[in-house]
Design an enzyme around this catalytic site. Sequence first.
Site, PDB file in Angstrom:
ATOM      1  N   LYS A 244       0.869  -1.192   0.000  1.00 44.11           N
ATOM      2  CA  LYS A 244       0.000   0.000   0.000  1.00 44.11           C
ATOM      3  C   LYS A 244       0.896   1.230   0.000  1.00 44.11           C
ATOM      4  CE  LYS A 244      -3.044   2.728   3.057  1.00 44.11           C
ATOM      5  NZ  LYS A 244      -3.881   2.778   4.272  1.00 44.11           N
ATOM      6  N   ASP A 249      -2.589  10.451   3.038  1.00 43.89           N
ATOM      7  CA  ASP A 249      -3.962  10.036   3.299  1.00 43.89           C
ATOM      8  C   ASP A 249      -4.685  11.084   4.143  1.00 43.89           C
ATOM      9  OD1 ASP A 249      -6.338   8.725   3.709  1.00 43.89           O
ATOM     10  OD2 ASP A 249      -5.520   7.190   5.062  1.00 43.89           O
ATOM     11  N   LYS A 256     -10.083  13.200   7.619  1.00 47.48           N
ATOM     12  CA  LYS A 256      -9.559  12.951   8.966  1.00 47.48           C
ATOM     13  C   LYS A 256      -9.531  14.241   9.773  1.00 47.48           C
ATOM     14  CE  LYS A 256      -6.307   9.246   7.683  1.00 47.48           C
ATOM     15  NZ  LYS A 256      -6.880   8.170   8.505  1.00 47.48           N
ATOM     16  N   ASP A 326     -12.108   7.021   3.798  1.00 46.14           N
ATOM     17  CA  ASP A 326     -10.839   6.887   4.522  1.00 46.14           C
ATOM     18  C   ASP A 326     -10.403   5.422   4.625  1.00 46.14           C
ATOM     19  OD1 ASP A 326      -8.620   7.731   5.874  1.00 46.14           O
ATOM     20  OD2 ASP A 326      -9.646   8.136   7.777  1.00 46.14           O
ATOM     21  N   GLU A 328      -9.349   3.547   2.369  1.00 47.60           N
ATOM     22  CA  GLU A 328      -8.889   3.531   0.977  1.00 47.60           C
ATOM     23  C   GLU A 328      -7.815   2.489   0.704  1.00 47.60           C
ATOM     24  OE1 GLU A 328      -7.585   5.390   3.231  1.00 47.60           O
ATOM     25  OE2 GLU A 328      -5.467   4.988   2.850  1.00 47.60           O
ATOM     26  N   ARG A 330      -7.503  -0.679   1.560  1.00 47.14           N
ATOM     27  CA  ARG A 330      -8.037  -1.967   1.098  1.00 47.14           C
ATOM     28  C   ARG A 330      -8.511  -1.879  -0.351  1.00 47.14           C
ATOM     29  NH1 ARG A 330     -12.079  -1.579   6.049  1.00 47.14           N
ATOM     30  NH2 ARG A 330     -10.190  -0.513   6.753  1.00 47.14           N
TER      31      ARG A 330
HETATM   32  N1  BES Z   1      -3.958   4.907   6.824  1.00 43.24           N
HETATM   33  C1  BES Z   1      -5.063   4.684   7.668  1.00 43.24           C
HETATM   34  C2  BES Z   1      -4.747   3.761   8.841  1.00 43.24           C
HETATM   35  C3  BES Z   1      -3.724   4.256   9.824  1.00 43.24           C
HETATM   36  C4  BES Z   1      -4.130   4.919  10.970  1.00 43.24           C
HETATM   37  C5  BES Z   1      -2.387   4.010   9.648  1.00 43.24           C
HETATM   38  C6  BES Z   1      -3.202   5.336  11.898  1.00 43.24           C
HETATM   39  C7  BES Z   1      -1.457   4.425  10.569  1.00 43.24           C
HETATM   40  C8  BES Z   1      -1.861   5.092  11.691  1.00 43.24           C
HETATM   41  C9  BES Z   1      -6.214   4.065   6.881  1.00 43.24           C
HETATM   42  O1  BES Z   1      -6.304   4.428   5.560  1.00 43.24           O
HETATM   43  C10 BES Z   1      -7.473   4.509   7.555  1.00 43.24           C
HETATM   44  O2  BES Z   1      -7.750   5.668   7.515  1.00 43.24           O
HETATM   45  N2  BES Z   1      -8.188   3.559   8.154  1.00 43.24           N
HETATM   46  C11 BES Z   1      -9.411   3.854   8.821  1.00 43.24           C
HETATM   47  C12 BES Z   1     -10.438   2.857   8.366  1.00 43.24           C
HETATM   48  C13 BES Z   1     -11.815   3.169   8.839  1.00 43.24           C
HETATM   49  C14 BES Z   1     -12.331   4.421   8.160  1.00 43.24           C
HETATM   50  C15 BES Z   1     -12.720   2.003   8.528  1.00 43.24           C
HETATM   51  C16 BES Z   1      -9.162   3.719  10.315  1.00 43.24           C
HETATM   52  O3  BES Z   1      -8.428   2.801  10.707  1.00 43.24           O
HETATM   53  O4  BES Z   1      -9.657   4.545  11.069  1.00 43.24           O
HETATM   54 ZN    ZN Z   2      -4.572   5.001   4.653  1.00 46.17          ZN
HETATM   55 MN    MN Z   3      -7.441   6.199   5.267  1.00 42.91          MN
END
Ligand code: BES
Ligand code: ZN
Ligand code: MN
Length: 478
Positions: A244, A249, A256, A326, A328, A330
Amino acid sequence: MSVEIVEGGHADAVAVLVTQPPQEGLEPPLAELAASGELPGEVGEAVLLHRDGGRLLGVGVGKRDEVNAETLRSAGAAAAAELGRVGGTLEWRLDGTLPLEAADQAAALTEGTIIGGYAPGKWKTRENGGPKEIERIAFSDAAVRAAAERAALLAERTNRARDLANTPPNELYPETLAEAAEALADEHEHLTATVLDPAEMEALGMGALLAVGRGSHNEPRLIVLRYEPPGPTDPNLVLGLVGKAITFDAGGISIKPAGGMDAMKGDMAGGAGTLQGIGAIAALGLPVRALAVIAAAENLPSGHAFRPGDILTAANGKTIEIVNTDAEGRLVLADALWYARREGATHILDLATLTGAMEVALGDLFAGFFANDAAWSERIFAAGERSGDLTWPFPLHPRYRRYVDSTYADMKNASTLRQAGAVLAAEFLREFAGEGPWAHVDMAGPGFLDRGRGDYYRVPGGTGYGVRLIAELASSLA
Ligand code: BES
Ligand code: ZN
Ligand code: MN
């Protein structure tokens, strides 16, 4: 810059390992310090002394019986920190009484010295501002130097991956990451790079990856690296490495919160580990065919961005309802996993900073992983332990599949339930992993640090997680 492994003698500093309690027979002035109780012996502690016009470093390793490779990596990092004003050549004295073979001691100390000496402030304009680098690591025992050289190579490739993760998103975006991949391929005879642009992705039906990239002026790229060594041990095995690489992001329309959003420049750490991981395989010349597929995109909100409610069609033909833009990672991995199988990957490992839930579960040390095959799972776990890129198994189960059931489409990319967020993501990916062994490593915690970890990662930012894991995994297949 690359660190050289050299013979003993003529070092700017000689480092001696000190246990807690201090061992008998220490040389002066370490013996005097030990006698007065001033000698630091805990892991991560070190003291620099001048003696006869040379420098002597006492480096703590803690209790003798508990010394392992991780301890010595941390000791190596403590030495590098203590020598920040010296640099030059560091000679390590090994200790035959430790529960670790000489070659393994040399490898761990070398790795720790190089990873621990990493300086993240590459964008500071101050001249001579950073610490001085250790340029050469010496061992008097010639028999351990090959192991030290391999360790130095892995540590340097790890630091290169950290550079990529730390590079700001105004400099590193999908196109420039693709250029880094092409430059890497130019370094190695049997490594080639191919980069797919949006038109080529469109032709393959990669609706998921394309949707994520649509909100940014910086277009997405699918970066493909192929390593085809002469005389592979098993010509029918192709190690597929999928990464990835969200170069920033923001969350997209499901934006976010502002606090900490800067750390999302590190959301390409999985891709960076994958890129430098296949580079390490090529540099080591391992007789294993490998294919890296890195899904690079920038996730921004804009008038062109994809939305919650959208239904996308991925390259494998499955439809995905977007619940949260968010989620994204996956989506981009879905098309990359499909492509890796299409291009012949038989055994897949994907690396991703995928869920905050995994960081909550395991913190900044272990990555959690999911696998659809018991033997593959054990291999990943063992490679994690050996390499220092630690991994811990998590479950996949058919009864978790309902977490990604959608009212309208084949699946949804997120849920409003606050349950098992990391498992949900893995169940989603499973739909795209095709036939054959696959493991998904969620490295959201150890991929990019908010603060130093007190071991051999002493600074915030990218860790290069995955480079050593991939190299050990490939070595185990060679
Ligand atoms: N890149 C983030 C996950 C992440 C969070 C990585 C903190 C490193 C540190 C990912 O794209 C994300 O935003 N995931 C969300 C998914 C949710 C919206 C289902 C998350 O984990 O909050
Ligand atoms: Zn991400
Ligand atoms: Mn994200």
